[in-house]
Design a protein around this motif. Structure first.
Motif, PDB file in Angstrom:
ATOM      1  N   GLU A 115      36.319  43.492  93.998  1.00  0.00           N
ATOM      2  CA  GLU A 115      35.661  42.779  95.094  1.00  0.00           C
ATOM      3  C   GLU A 115      34.459  42.002  94.564  1.00  0.00           C
ATOM      4  OE1 GLU A 115      34.620  45.591  98.042  1.00  0.00           O
ATOM      5  OE2 GLU A 115      36.693  46.137  98.546  1.00  0.00           O
ATOM      6  N   ASN A 116      34.191  40.886  95.249  1.00  0.00           N
ATOM      7  CA  ASN A 116      33.021  40.044  94.910  1.00  0.00           C
ATOM      8  C   ASN A 116      33.036  39.622  93.445  1.00  0.00           C
ATOM      9  OD1 ASN A 116      32.071  40.395  97.578  1.00  0.00           O
ATOM     10  ND2 ASN A 116      31.089  42.343  96.977  1.00  0.00           N
ATOM     11  N   ILE A 117      34.207  39.229  92.965  1.00  0.00           N
ATOM     12  CA  ILE A 117      34.330  38.753  91.576  1.00  0.00           C
ATOM     13  C   ILE A 117      33.773  37.338  91.512  1.00  0.00           C
ATOM     14  CG2 ILE A 117      35.914  38.230  89.688  1.00  0.00           C
ATOM     15  CD1 ILE A 117      35.683  41.165  90.266  1.00  0.00           C
ATOM     16  N   THR A 154      34.921  25.445  88.194  1.00  0.00           N
ATOM     17  CA  THR A 154      34.847  26.855  88.576  1.00  0.00           C
ATOM     18  C   THR A 154      36.218  27.327  89.031  1.00  0.00           C
ATOM     19  OG1 THR A 154      34.170  26.234  90.805  1.00  0.00           O
ATOM     20  CG2 THR A 154      32.425  26.709  89.212  1.00  0.00           C
ATOM     21  N   VAL A 155      36.570  28.550  88.637  1.00  0.00           N
ATOM     22  CA  VAL A 155      37.891  29.102  88.916  1.00  0.00           C
ATOM     23  C   VAL A 155      37.715  30.457  89.582  1.00  0.00           C
ATOM     24  CG1 VAL A 155      40.080  29.847  87.931  1.00  0.00           C
ATOM     25  CG2 VAL A 155      38.863  27.904  86.922  1.00  0.00           C
ATOM     26  N   ASN A 156      38.370  30.656  90.716  1.00  0.00           N
ATOM     27  CA  ASN A 156      38.397  31.943  91.411  1.00  0.00           C
ATOM     28  C   ASN A 156      39.567  32.739  90.832  1.00  0.00           C
ATOM     29  OD1 ASN A 156      38.763  34.099  93.193  1.00  0.00           O
ATOM     30  ND2 ASN A 156      38.088  32.913  94.968  1.00  0.00           N
ATOM     31  N   VAL A 157      39.264  33.745  90.002  1.00  0.00           N
ATOM     32  CA  VAL A 157      40.325  34.447  89.281  1.00  0.00           C
ATOM     33  C   VAL A 157      41.189  35.273  90.225  1.00  0.00           C
ATOM     34  CG1 VAL A 157      39.106  34.474  87.089  1.00  0.00           C
ATOM     35  CG2 VAL A 157      38.712  36.294  88.712  1.00  0.00           C
ATOM     36  N   ARG A 198      44.754  43.260  86.885  1.00  0.00           N
ATOM     37  CA  ARG A 198      43.471  43.849  87.263  1.00  0.00           C
ATOM     38  C   ARG A 198      42.341  42.861  86.966  1.00  0.00           C
ATOM     39  NH1 ARG A 198      44.183  47.909  84.597  1.00  0.00           N
ATOM     40  NH2 ARG A 198      44.893  49.335  86.247  1.00  0.00           N
ATOM     41  N   THR A 199      41.366  42.784  87.867  1.00  0.00           N
ATOM     42  CA  THR A 199      40.161  41.980  87.638  1.00  0.00           C
ATOM     43  C   THR A 199      38.936  42.860  87.904  1.00  0.00           C
ATOM     44  OG1 THR A 199      40.122  41.184  89.925  1.00  0.00           O
ATOM     45  CG2 THR A 199      41.326  39.848  88.313  1.00  0.00           C
ATOM     46  N   ARG A 200      37.913  42.671  87.082  1.00  0.00           N
ATOM     47  CA  ARG A 200      36.678  43.438  87.236  1.00  0.00           C
ATOM     48  C   ARG A 200      35.491  42.566  86.812  1.00  0.00           C
ATOM     49  NH1 ARG A 200      39.563  46.248  89.626  1.00  0.00           N
ATOM     50  NH2 ARG A 200      39.910  48.498  89.486  1.00  0.00           N
ATOM     51  N   PRO A 252      27.060  38.684  81.543  1.00  0.00           N
ATOM     52  CA  PRO A 252      28.120  39.026  82.504  1.00  0.00           C
ATOM     53  C   PRO A 252      29.422  38.289  82.202  1.00  0.00           C
ATOM     54  CG  PRO A 252      26.488  37.578  83.509  1.00  0.00           C
ATOM     55  CD  PRO A 252      25.921  37.979  82.195  1.00  0.00           C
ATOM     56  N   HIS A 253      30.522  39.035  82.333  1.00  0.00           N
ATOM     57  CA  HIS A 253      31.858  38.505  82.116  1.00  0.00           C
ATOM     58  C   HIS A 253      32.778  39.000  83.224  1.00  0.00           C
ATOM     59  CE1 HIS A 253      30.413  37.525  78.095  1.00  0.00           C
ATOM     60  NE2 HIS A 253      31.548  36.891  77.845  1.00  0.00           N
ATOM     61  N   VAL A 254      33.901  38.316  83.360  1.00  0.00           N
ATOM     62  CA  VAL A 254      34.945  38.731  84.294  1.00  0.00           C
ATOM     63  C   VAL A 254      36.156  39.151  83.471  1.00  0.00           C
ATOM     64  CG1 VAL A 254      36.563  37.987  86.090  1.00  0.00           C
ATOM     65  CG2 VAL A 254      34.173  37.262  86.178  1.00  0.00           C
TER      66      VAL A 254
END
Length: 819
Positions: free
Chosen positions: A555-557, A518-521, A591-593, A604-606
Motif C-alpha cells: 500500500e502507498n507505494i 513517473t511510473v505507478n508500479v 510483489r511490491t514493497r 528509498p527504493h521500490v
C-alpha cells in the motif's frame, strides 16, 4: 506326390470357400441383431424391410450344404436353419405386437413387456447363430491347418527323395574321379623316386584322360633328357649359393626400406604436432618400438648445459636410475657431449672404455653402446637426441645414418613448433584486437535484419492501434469492460512499437539520456497480469495445467522514475520465464514493497519481485543467466529475456538480484529508486487538428493499413483518396494536378516495392513544391540523418504504427506551414 499336392490344394480352396460362407453367416446374424434392436427402438418400416431382406439372404445362404460335408458341420448348419426359422417366427410375433399396440393402446404395459421378451429371445437366438457360425469357422480353420500339415509332410518327403538322388549321383561322380586321380598320384611318386618306366595308360576322353596322356608324354621326354645325380648336386649347390647371396642383399635392402619407412612414419607424425613435448614423445616412443633401443631421451641445450626434455615410456625406470628424469641437468665436459654440441654425430660402440663422467654413468646402468645426434636449426644446436643399447657394437652404420637423418627432421619440426607458437601468440593478439570490430559488425548485421522485421511488424499492428484509439475516442457507449479491454490493446500496441523501436539499438548508439516519466508500479503490475492472461491462464489450461498468479502489492507505494514500456516489458519477460519454469503448474507471485533504506544505506527504493515455485536453477546456470543468447530452453529460447531485463535495470539505475534453488523455485528482485515528488500538472492539452476538411492522398502497399488510415481520416471529415503502391500514388497525383485539383496533403509509406516513398515525395515536390508530404515508416527514425533534419522532399515523418493524435498534429502543422 502330385496327387497329394492337388488334393491338398483343392481341400484348402474348399475350406477357404467355406470360411467365406461362415463369415457371411456371422455378419448376417450380427446384422439381424442390429436391425432387431433398431426396429424395437424406432418401429420404422425401413428397419422391418431391411430385417426381412437380411433374413431371406441368410436363408438362401444356408439353404444348401455348400461344401460342408462333415457330421459336425452338417449338424451346425441344421441348427442354424432351425434358429433362423425360430427368429423369423419371433420377429413376426414382434410385428404383431406393434400392430396390437396401435389397435389397443390401453394394453401398453403388457405389450411392452411382451415386446421386451420377444426382443430378448431374438437377441439370444441371433447370438447362438453367431456362436454356431464361429464354430463352423473354427472347424474350417482346423481343416485348413490339417491340409497344410499334409502339404508340408508331402513337401518334406519330396525334398528327402530329391536329396537321396543327388547324394547318390555325387557319390558315383566322385568315385569316377577319385580312382584315376589316385592312380595319377601313385605314378607321380614313382617318377619322383627315379622310376621312369611307369605309364598310366588311361584311354578316357575326359579331362583326366587328357591329363594322364600328358603325364605319359612327360615321362617319355624325361627318359631322353635325364642327367647324372652328381651334376644335379653341383647345380643345386651353385643355386643355393646364389640364393644366399641374393637373400643377404635383399635383407640389406629390406632393412634400409624399413628404416626409410620408420623415418617417414616419424616425420609424418611429428609434422602433425605443434608442441615440443608431443614431438619429442612421438620420436622417442617410435624409436623404442621400431628401431628398437633400450634407452632414449631428448635434451635441450640451455645456458651451457643440457636439460632433459623428454624420456621414453620404456626408458622411464632406467632414467630414474641414471638421475636423468625430465628437467634434470647434465653438465658438458670434454666428452662426446661436447663434440655433439659442436654439431657432430657421436657413436661410442663401447662406452665402458670411455673415461668420462657421462658415459660412465650410462655404463653403470648396464648400457654398452650409445649414439648422440645433434638437433640443429639455422646452424645452431639447440638439443641432443640420446639413444643407447645394452650390447656393445650394437649400432650399425645404417642405424647411425638413420639417426642422423631423423635428428634433422626432429630439429626442423621443433623449430617449426617454436615458430608456430610465436605465430599463434601473434594471431591471438590480432584476434583479440579484432573481436570488438567483429562483434560490432555482427550486431550491425543483426540490426539490419531486425530493422526489416520491425518494418513488417509496424505495418501489421498499425491498423490495430488506429482502430483501438478511434474506438476509445468516438464510441461513447462502450461498456467499462470493453473500454478496459481496448485500453489493454492500446497499451500492448504501444509496448510492441517501443520494442520494435529498440531493435535499431543493435547497430546504432543508444541516446545518452532516456526520456523518463513517473511510473505507478502497482498499476503496471495489474496491467501486465491482464496483458499476459492468455499465456499464464488460457494456454496452460488447454494442456490441463493450472498456474495461479498472486499479487502481493504493498500500500502507498510511491512512483518510480523510468520508461513505463521498458519496465512493463521486463515484467512480462520475467512472468513468461516463471511460467516456462513450471511445466506442471504452480504459483507465480508478483510483489511490491516500499523500502526506505537498502542494506548498503542507499535511499528509498521500490521493490518489484517476481517469484515462482518451479524447477529453479543450479549455480552454474545462475552465473550465466544474465548473459545475452544464453538459454536453457533449447530451440524455443533466444537467450535475450533476462539480458533485456538486466539492460533495463542498468538504464534505470536500478538493481537486480536473483535467488534460485533447484526444484524449489526462483525469485527475481528489482529495486527502483523512488521518483522525486512533482507537482500535479495541468490537464493534458488536446492534440491539435486541422480546422477544415482537407483533400488527402494516401499511398501505401499494405491494403489493411491503407483502409484503416482512410477510415480514420474520413471520420475526421477529410476527403481521402487511396493509392495501392508508389506508382499508383504518382499516377493519382499527376492526374489530379493536370485537372487543377491538387491534393492538400500527401501521406506516403517509405518501404514499398518498385517505387518507394522517397520517389513519391520527390515526384510530388517536383510537380507541386507547396504540397506537404508526410512520410510513414516502419523503420522508425532510421532513414533520418544523424543531424535530426527532416529528409529531403519530406515535411513530416511519422513512425508506424501512427497514432491518431500524432497524425492530426502532423496535418495541422503541414496546414500551418502552407498558410
Amino acid at each position: 506326390m502330385a496327387i497329394i499336392f492337388v488334393r491338398t490344394t483343392l481341400q484348402m480352396r474348399n475350406e477357404v470357400a467355406k470360411a467365406e460362407i461362415t463369415g457371411e453367416v456371422l455378419r448376417a446374424a450380427a446384422g439381424l441383431r442390429h436391425l432387431s434392436l433398431e426396429y424395437v427402438l424406432h418401429h420404422e418400416t425401413r428397419s422391418r424391410m431391411q430385417w426381412r431382406q437380411r433374413q431371406q439372404s441368410l436363408q438362401r445362404l444356408i439353404a444348401t450344404n455348400a461344401g460342408f460335408d462333415s457330421q459336425d458341420e452338417l449338424a451346425i448348419l441344421d441348427d442354424l436353419r432351425q434358429r433362423l426359422q425360430s427368429i423369423g417366427s419371433l420377429f413376426s410375433e414382434l410385428e404383431g405386437v406393434q400392430t396390437e399396440f396401435q389397435r389397443t393402446p390401453e394394453r401398453r404395459e403388457i405389450l411392452l413387456e411382451l415386446e421386451e421378451r420377444l426382443t430378448g429371445l431374438i437377441m439370444n437366438r441371433a447370438q447362438n447363430m453367431m456362436s454356431g457360425a464361429e464354430d463352423l469357422a473354427r472347424l474350417s480353420r482346423e481343416n485348413i491347418l490339417a491340409a497344410q500339415r499334409d502339404l508340408m509332410i508331402a513337401g518334406a518327403a519330396l525334398g528327402g527323395l530329391i536329396l537321396l538322388v543327388v547324394l547318390g549321383a555325387m557319390g558315383l561322380t566322385i568315385r569316377s574321379v577319385t580312382a584315376p586321380l589316385s592312380r595319377l598320384h601313385k605314378a607321380t611318386e614313382v617318377v619322383g623316386g627315379g622310376g621312369l618306366d611307369f605309364a598310366l595308360d588311361l584311354r578316357t576322353d575326359d579331362e583326366i584322360g587328357s591329363l594322364a596322356r600328358s603325364f605319359d608324354h612327360m615321362v617319355e621326354r624325361l627318359k631322353k633328357t635325364t642327367v647324372s645325380r652328381d651334376e644335379l648336386l653341383q647345380a643345386n649347390l651353385a643355386l643355393q649359393t646364389e640364393v644366399a647371396e641374393r637373400q643377404a642383399a635383399e635383407g640389406k635392402v629390406l632393412a634400409q626400406l624399413t628404416r626409410m619407412s620408420l623415418l617417414h612414419q616419424i616425420t609424418r607424425s611429428i609434422g602433425e604436432r605443434q608442441d615440443l613435448r608431443s614431438i619429442f614423445q612421438v620420436v622417442i616412443r617410435s624409436l623404442e618400438d621400431q628401431l628398437p633401443v633400450d634407452f632414449g631421451a631428448i635434451c635441450l641445450y640451455v645456458d651451457g648445459e643440457l636439460v632433459v626434455s623428454g624420456v621414453g615410456v620404456r626408458s622411464y625406470d632406467l632414467s630414474m636410475a641414471l638421475a636423468m628424469g625430465e628437467n634434470a641437468h647434465i653438465a658438458i665436459d670434454q666428452n662426446g657431449l661436447s663434440r655433439c654440441i659442436a654439431g657432430q654425430l657421436v657413436y661410442e660402440p663401447d662406452i665402458s672404455a670411455v673415461n668420462f663422467p657421462f658415459p660412465q654413468r650410462l655404463a653403470k646402468a648396464g648400457l654398452a653402446s650409445i649414439v648422440l645426434a645433434p638437433l640443429l636449426a639455422e646452424n645452431t644446436v639447440f638439443g641432443v637426441l640420446i639413444v643407447a643399447r645394452r650390447q656393445k657394437n650394437d649400432f650399425s652404420s645404417s642405424d647411425c645414418e638413420f639417426l642422423r637423418q631423423l635428428s634433422e627432421h626432429v630439429a626442423l619440426a621443433a623449430n617449426q613448433a617454436k615458430l608456430y607458437a610465436t605465430l599463434q601468440q601473434a594471431y591471438d593478439d590480432l584476434h583479440q584486437s579484432q573481436t570488438q570490430v567483429t562483434k560490432q559488425e555482427r550486431l550491425r548485421a543483426l540490426g539490419q535484419m531486425a530493422s526489416g522485421i520491425a518494418h513488417d511488424i509496424n505495418n501489421a499492428i498499425a491498423p490495430i492501434g488506429l482502430y483501438a484509439e478511434s474506438l476509445l475516442e468516438t464510441e461513447r457507449g462502450l461498456s467499462e469492460r470493453g473500454r478496459a479491454n481496448l485500453q489493454v490493446i492500446e497499451r500492448a500496441i504501444d509496448d510492441v512499437a517501443a520494442t520494435v523501436a529498440r531493435m535499431r539499438e543493435f547497430y546504432r548508439q543508444r541516446e545518452p539520456q532516456l526520456t523518463l516519466s513517473t511510473v505507478n508500479v502497482n498499476l503496471m503490475v495489474r496491467h501486465v497480469v491482464d496483458l499476459t492472461r492468455a499465456r499464464w491462464s488460457d494456454m496452460p489450461q488447454q494442456r490441463g495445467i493450472v498456474i495461479e498468479i498472486r499479487q502481493d502489492l504493498g500500500e502507498n507505494i510511491p512512483a518510480v522514475l523510468g520508461v513505463e514500456g521498458e519496465i512493463r516489458e521486463a515484467l512480462t519477460n520475467l512472468l513468461f520465464n516463471a511460467v516456462d519454469a513450471m511445466p506442471d503448474g504452480g504459483t507465480v507471485t508478483l510483489r511490491t514493497r516500499y523500502i526506505e533504506h537498502l542494506a548498503d544505506g542507499a535511499g528509498p527504493h521500490v521493490l518489484v519481485e517476481v517469484s515462482d515455485n518451479g524447477t529453479g536453477m543450479d549455480e552454474a546456470t545462475q552465473q550465466r543467466c544474465l548473459e545475452p543468447f544464453f538459454t536453457t530452453k533449447g530451440e524455443r529460447g533466444t537467450g535475450l529475456g533476462l539480458a533485456t531485463v538486466y539492460g533495463m535495470t542498468e538504464r534505470h539505475s536500478a538493481r537486480i538480484t536473483i535467488e534460485s534453488q533447484l526444484h524449489v523455485g526462483t525469485s527475481v528482485k528489482m529495486y527502483f529508486p523512488v521518483a522525486a515528488v512533482v507537482a500535479d500538472g495541468a490537464a493534458i492539452a488536446p492534440s491539435p487538428r486541422p480546422t477544415s476538411s482537407l483533400k488527402i492522398l494516401i499511398v501505401d502497399d499494405d491494403p489493411t493499413l491503407l483502409a484503416s488510415l482512410g477510415n480514420i481520416l474520413s471520420v475526421d471529415g477529410h476527403d481521402v483518396t487511396q493509392a495501392d503502391g508508389g506508382q499508383a500514388g504518382i499516377d493519382r497525383f499527376c492526374a489530379a494536378n493536370a485537372a487543377g485539383q491538387d491534393y492538400a496533403v500527401v501521406i506516403t509509406d517509405l518501404g514499398m516495392p518498385y517505387v518507394d516513398g522517397r520517389k513519391v515525395a520527390e515526384t510530388v515536390k517536383r510537380i507541386a513544391p507547396a504540397v506537404p508530404v508526410i512520410l510513414l515508416t516502419g523503420w522508425g527514425q532510421r532513414m533520418i540523418p544523424e543531424t535530426g533534419d527532416e529528409p529531403v522532399n519530406v515535411d513530416q515523418v511519422l513512425s508506424k504504427p501512427p497514432k491518431i493524435r500524432e497524425l492530426r498534429a502532423a496535418l495541422a502543422k503541414c496546414v500551418e506551414r502552407r498558410a
